[in-house]
Design an enzyme around this catalytic site. Structure first.
Site: not given
Lengths: 320, 328
Positions: B60, B129
């Site tokens: 990321e 999430h």
């Protein structure tokens, strides 16, 4: 590696300019003319000049927080650079960046960076862009041994290999990440091994030997320009001064500092050019005087330059 | 007009911009053969090839930095972070670098990139999430933050974000991906920083974001049956914020309820409230500014617990009704 008389003059002048810039920076700070902090690269001049001497003017560098030498080696206007160090309106970054953020995007210098390892992920993207633009340009991405332990470095090495970017990653190992002794976990040879581990050539140099640095980086630049992807070069060197102005040198001995001063990269280079009869003692002295005179002129320019107008404070956050 | 989903609208915006401008490319995890975790980029690898659909391993921070670096030399990258929760891993490059390079370099650099990421709960994916962190990025000068609530807005705002010369955080909502709406086939833009009045009304203003816009519109239909006429305003861009539209709506109705999914404390709703309180709309207020937002907890797994963690239509109806009937 053979160099011409002109090259010897150019490299020596840049090294003296770097040395003089750093000494002036320290003096200006001590005289209370500069606020904030700075990170001096005295003792590391051969790494900057030897590496960047391999580039074409259209190529790029991206740097780290100890970036004065890199900026000078990339051909910065010394006046604009010193003006930025002084925070003046006509400095490279209009006084917004200062010592730790000097950049010259038009001149191919994508900036010093205040975050250790902050420039490395960006280097991958610059490499991706350069590859897409197909103009044969390359990037030298500089970082220190402190960055070599950061996750950003390791993630970036993986993407650099995956996309075979035209980037030479150059670790300037000056032995200490602030106070942490890097040899406690890795020496330059081991850091270079990361390159091989991730799938790119990795090599370490005596970073105080300009010609050795230049030879290793030249090879890596040719490798990148030929479309063969990234490399890692680790220049083993030393900073004579502390990490920053807050450093009390508690983590190393004066004997160690003195030992490294004996390995002064500028002295070493002058010995070589004398031996090779490229320059005479008199010519070397004239170049040294020129380097110091250039910085003195830059200091005078910076001190005579205007402060930024407060009315411009809010400018430049967003591009139109 | 033909109807497509929010997800298809996002894909169409990216596809058409990539056809139009060869500087535009995508970088992200599982965006190639897999088509993206939510299938947003499905089929784009076949059309554009691996040179422009850059599928990367789990990186990321590096993939975001790669977008910043490419943008710095004139490319127009679109980075996808699979879940907004993972922007925590990318934030060094986004917050310290993308947002600051231009200012730090004296206005002499541009970073034209988009970071797309899905936020929000309601899928049972629990704590890691499901977060809504858009307000984090609104706090950073140098970033723009966009949060569309309809397929039409998603396409027009994404095209504008790609063409914008700054770093734009484009916050999608998972529950909206499958929602349908009319979307023109041709390219069009919606300016960043322009709110939209999704429903006109005179009794009460609801300022809502993302999926809460849809829930507020449903609530407004129910309240209409009770004779309460609700105006629903969607800021669409959180930074820069279209303050005028918010202020003018409150001046018209005299009452305002702010609804968002993110946790209430330090959420973007506090900013909306302050903008109104600091403006001439203050003198028009007939009741305190009210907020309805996520509970002060991480998003839990259990279906009922998750449902009650964030505002639902019935909560909005109740809160709006109370506010409409409140006499101060």
């Amino acid at each position: 590696m053979k160099i011409t008389k002109q090259q010897a003059e150019d490299y020596l002048l840049q090294m003296y300019q770097i040395r003089a810039f750093e000494e002036q920076a320290e003096k200006s700070y001590m005289a209370g003319k500069i606020h904030g902090t700075m990170h001096l690269s005295i003792g590391m001049e051969a790494s900057a000049v030897g590496s960047i001497s391999t580039l074409e003017p259209t190529d790029f560098i991206i740097g780290h927080h100890r970036g004065h030498g890199l900026t000078i080696a990339k051909g910065a206007d010394l006046n604009l650079m010193m003006a930025e160090f002084y925070g003046k309106a006509n400095g490279y970054c209009r006084g917004r960046g200062g010592s730790m953020h000097i950049a010259d995007v038009e001149g191919g210098n994508l900036g010093a960076n205040g975050v250790v390892a902050g420039g490395i992920p960006m280097a991958v993207g610059v490499g991706i862009g350069l590859k897409m633009q197909k103009e044969g340009r390359v990037l030298l991405a500089f970082f220190g041994d402190g960055a070599a332990s950061a996750g950003a470095f390791h993630e970036s090495m993986i993407l650099a290999v995956l996309f075979q970017v035209p980037v030479v990653f150059i670790c300037e190992n000056n032995q200490y990440a602030m106070s942490f002794r890097t040899s406690d976990w890795a020496d330059s040879a081991k850091i270079a091994e990361f390159g091989k581990l991730y799938g790119m050539p990795g090599t370490s140099t005596n970073g105080n030997n300009l010609l050795e640095v230049r030879e290793a980086v030249q090879k890596a630049v040719e490798h990148a320009r030929a479309g063969n992807g990234p490399s890692l070069v680790v220049n083993d060197t030393y900073r004579w001064r502390g990490h920053s102005k807050s450093d009390r040198n508690r983590y190393r001995t004066q004997e160690e500092i003195d030992e490294w001063k004996e390995k002064d990269p500028i002295v070493r280079f002058t010995e070589v050019v004398l031996k090779e009869k490229l320059l005479t003692e008199e010519e070397i002295e004239k170049i040294r005087e020129q380097g110091y005179a250039d910085i003195e002129a830059a200091r005078a320019f910076a001190e005579a330059s205007p402060e930024p107008e407060v009315a411009t404070l809010l400018e430049g956050v967003y591009a139109p | 007009m033909r109807e497509i989903t929010y997800l298809e609208a996002i894909r169409e915006a990216m596809t058409q911009e990539m056809e139009r401008d060869e500087r535009v490319f995508m970088i992200g995890e599982d965006i190639g053969e897999y088509g993206g975790a939510f299938q947003v980029s499905y089929g784009m690898l076949e059309q554009f090839g691996p040179e422009r659909i850059l599928d990367v391993p789990i990186t990321e921070l590096a993939l975001t930095g790669a977008a910043v670096g490419a943008a710095l030399i004139g490319m127009r990258p679109i980075a996808e972070i699979m879940f907004m929760d993972f922007t925590t891993l990318a934030s060094e490059q986004l917050v310290n670098q993308a947002a600051k390079l231009r200012f730090m370099f004296g206005g002499k650099a541009t970073v034209p990139m988009v970071l797309r990421t899905p936020s929000g709960s309601g899928t049972g994916a629990a704590e890691h999430h499901s977060q809504s962190l858009e307000n984090w990025f609104t706090h950073i000068p140098g970033l723009k933050v966009v949060q569309p609530s309809t397929p039409y807005d998603a396409k027009g705002l994404l095209v504008s974000s790609i063409r914008d010369n700054n770093a734009v955080v484009f916050v999608e909502h998972k529950l909206l991906y499958k929602t349908k709406g009319p979307v023109p086939e041709e390219l069009y833009t919606i300016p960043l920083g322009q709110a939209d009045i999704k429903r006109e009304g005179k009794d009460l203003t609801i300022i809502a974001t993302a999926v809460m816009v849809q829930r507020s519109l449903q609530a407004a239909e129910e309240l209409a049956k009770e004779g309460i006429d609700v105006e629903v305003v969607d800021p669409r861009t959180l930074r820069p914020l279209d303050k005028d539209t918010l202020i003018n709506s409150v001046k018209k109705t005299g009452k305002v309820l702010i609804v968002h999914e993110a946790v209430k404390t330090s959420g973007i709703g506090g900013e909306f409230a302050a903008v109104i309180a600091e403006s001439e709309a203050f003198g028009y207020l007939e009741a305190p500014i009210m907020r309805l937002a996520g509970e002060e907890i991480p998003i839990p797994y259990n279906r009922m617990l998750e449902y009650h963690a964030v505002p639902q239509v019935e909560n909005i109806i109740e809160k709006a009704r109370d506010l409409a009937q409140l006499k101060v």
